[in-house]
Motif scaffolding. Structure first.
Motif, PDB file in Angstrom:
ATOM      1  N   ALA A 130     -43.702  18.811  -9.282  1.00  0.00           N
ATOM      2  CA  ALA A 130     -44.007  20.060  -9.978  1.00  0.00           C
ATOM      3  C   ALA A 130     -45.303  19.871 -10.741  1.00  0.00           C
ATOM      4  O   ALA A 130     -45.318  19.347 -11.849  1.00  0.00           O
ATOM      5  N   GLY A 131     -46.375  20.244 -10.091  1.00  0.00           N
ATOM      6  CA  GLY A 131     -47.697  20.123 -10.684  1.00  0.00           C
ATOM      7  C   GLY A 131     -48.670  20.906  -9.839  1.00  0.00           C
ATOM      8  O   GLY A 131     -48.327  21.939  -9.280  1.00  0.00           O
ATOM      9  N   THR A 132     -49.886  20.377  -9.725  1.00  0.00           N
ATOM     10  CA  THR A 132     -50.883  20.980  -8.846  1.00  0.00           C
ATOM     11  C   THR A 132     -51.468  19.863  -7.989  1.00  0.00           C
ATOM     12  O   THR A 132     -50.754  18.926  -7.649  1.00  0.00           O
ATOM     13  N   ALA A 133     -52.723  19.924  -7.671  1.00  0.00           N
ATOM     14  CA  ALA A 133     -53.340  18.961  -6.749  1.00  0.00           C
ATOM     15  C   ALA A 133     -53.127  17.510  -7.178  1.00  0.00           C
ATOM     16  O   ALA A 133     -52.943  16.630  -6.334  1.00  0.00           O
TER      17      ALA A 133
ATOM     18  N   GLY B  55     -35.767  11.979  -7.618  1.00  0.00           N
ATOM     19  CA  GLY B  55     -36.776  11.847  -8.662  1.00  0.00           C
ATOM     20  C   GLY B  55     -37.453  13.183  -8.863  1.00  0.00           C
ATOM     21  O   GLY B  55     -37.786  13.863  -7.888  1.00  0.00           O
ATOM     22  N   VAL B  56     -37.648  13.561 -10.108  1.00  0.00           N
ATOM     23  CA  VAL B  56     -38.333  14.803 -10.437  1.00  0.00           C
ATOM     24  C   VAL B  56     -39.564  14.433 -11.258  1.00  0.00           C
ATOM     25  O   VAL B  56     -39.439  13.941 -12.378  1.00  0.00           O
ATOM     26  N   VAL B  57     -40.726  14.634 -10.671  1.00  0.00           N
ATOM     27  CA  VAL B  57     -41.994  14.331 -11.331  1.00  0.00           C
ATOM     28  C   VAL B  57     -42.644  15.661 -11.669  1.00  0.00           C
ATOM     29  O   VAL B  57     -42.914  16.474 -10.786  1.00  0.00           O
ATOM     30  N   TYR B  58     -42.882  15.881 -12.969  1.00  0.00           N
ATOM     31  CA  TYR B  58     -43.367  17.190 -13.394  1.00  0.00           C
ATOM     32  C   TYR B  58     -44.456  17.059 -14.456  1.00  0.00           C
ATOM     33  O   TYR B  58     -44.455  16.123 -15.262  1.00  0.00           O
TER      34      TYR B  58
ATOM     35  N   TYR C 282     -45.473  13.961 -16.839  1.00  0.00           N
ATOM     36  CA  TYR C 282     -46.771  13.284 -16.883  1.00  0.00           C
ATOM     37  C   TYR C 282     -47.837  14.191 -17.474  1.00  0.00           C
ATOM     38  O   TYR C 282     -47.724  15.409 -17.454  1.00  0.00           O
ATOM     39  N   ASP C 283     -48.857  13.552 -18.003  1.00  0.00           N
ATOM     40  CA  ASP C 283     -50.022  14.235 -18.538  1.00  0.00           C
ATOM     41  C   ASP C 283     -51.028  14.373 -17.407  1.00  0.00           C
ATOM     42  O   ASP C 283     -51.607  13.377 -16.965  1.00  0.00           O
ATOM     43  N   TYR C 284     -51.227  15.583 -16.923  1.00  0.00           N
ATOM     44  CA  TYR C 284     -52.089  15.798 -15.757  1.00  0.00           C
ATOM     45  C   TYR C 284     -53.558  15.488 -16.034  1.00  0.00           C
ATOM     46  O   TYR C 284     -54.341  15.365 -15.096  1.00  0.00           O
ATOM     47  N   THR C 285     -53.935  15.334 -17.304  1.00  0.00           N
ATOM     48  CA  THR C 285     -55.336  15.032 -17.606  1.00  0.00           C
ATOM     49  C   THR C 285     -55.650  13.544 -17.454  1.00  0.00           C
ATOM     50  O   THR C 285     -56.825  13.173 -17.475  1.00  0.00           O
ATOM     51  N   GLN C 286     -54.631  12.728 -17.300  1.00  0.00           N
ATOM     52  CA  GLN C 286     -54.867  11.293 -17.148  1.00  0.00           C
ATOM     53  C   GLN C 286     -55.433  10.995 -15.764  1.00  0.00           C
ATOM     54  O   GLN C 286     -54.981  11.576 -14.774  1.00  0.00           O
TER      55      GLN C 286
END
Length: 178
Positions: free
Chosen positions: A91-94, A25-28, A66-70
């Protein structure tokens, strides 16, 4: 480096679990950081086939932006609890830790057949955050299942960072790479 890490885990898990195929799975994040990471995985050969092969795409390999602001990524967590990947790239941040990894770990099935089958995580440099340290503190099982890629601070990483700055600025001329 990411492809190398994924392929090494794939080999290890197939051997350890006596499986002929494993799931990825690749979550970005749906931004330059996440999409760039996802795109860099295009040449990956997984389960002996290109990612686009029907053996992989939407069967043994899922890509989820994904929308990181959600405030919540419950939809992704629920989908991955059904998919049960062996390897998860974050692949994102915190927020990749707090909204994806931690909820997955808390809700992962605890049935006997799933014992020892929790996912391994491959993280990009920007996920090396205090939230990751908190997640693995006093959790040796999770700590052993986390791998990452990134640059080492100092002069040896300068050429890599400089190349990144040039590529980023060429692709996104109105956005800062810093």
């Amino acid at each position: 480096l990411m492809i190398s890490q994924i392929n090494a885990l794939e080999t290890q898990l197939k051997q350890d679990r006596s499986e002929s195929k494993v799931k990825l799975g690749v979550v970005y994040r749906n931004d330059a950081l996440g999409v760039g990471t996802r795109t860099s995985l295009d040449p990956l050969v997984f389960n002996g086939k290109p990612l686009s092969d029907s053996v992989n795409l939407n069967n043994n390999v899922n890509f989820t932006g994904y929308d990181y602001t959600q405030p919540d990524q419950g939809t992704i967590v629920n989908a991955y609890l059904k998919f049960l990947p062996d390897i998860i790239v974050l692949a994102g941040t915190a927020e990749a830790i707090t909204k994806v990894m931690q909820p997955l770990e808390m809700q992962w099935p605890k049935s006997e057949s799933d014992a020892g089958r929790r996912p391994y995580y491959v993280l990009i440099d920007s996920v090396k955050v205090p939230e990751l340290i908190t997640a693995v503190t006093n959790n040796d099982d999770l700590r052993r299942r986390v791998r990452g890629t990134g640059v080492t601070p100092g002069a040896t990483s300068a050429p890599v960072y400089n190349a990144f700055q040039i590529d980023f600025t060429s692709s996104y001329p109105t956005t800062s790479s810093k």
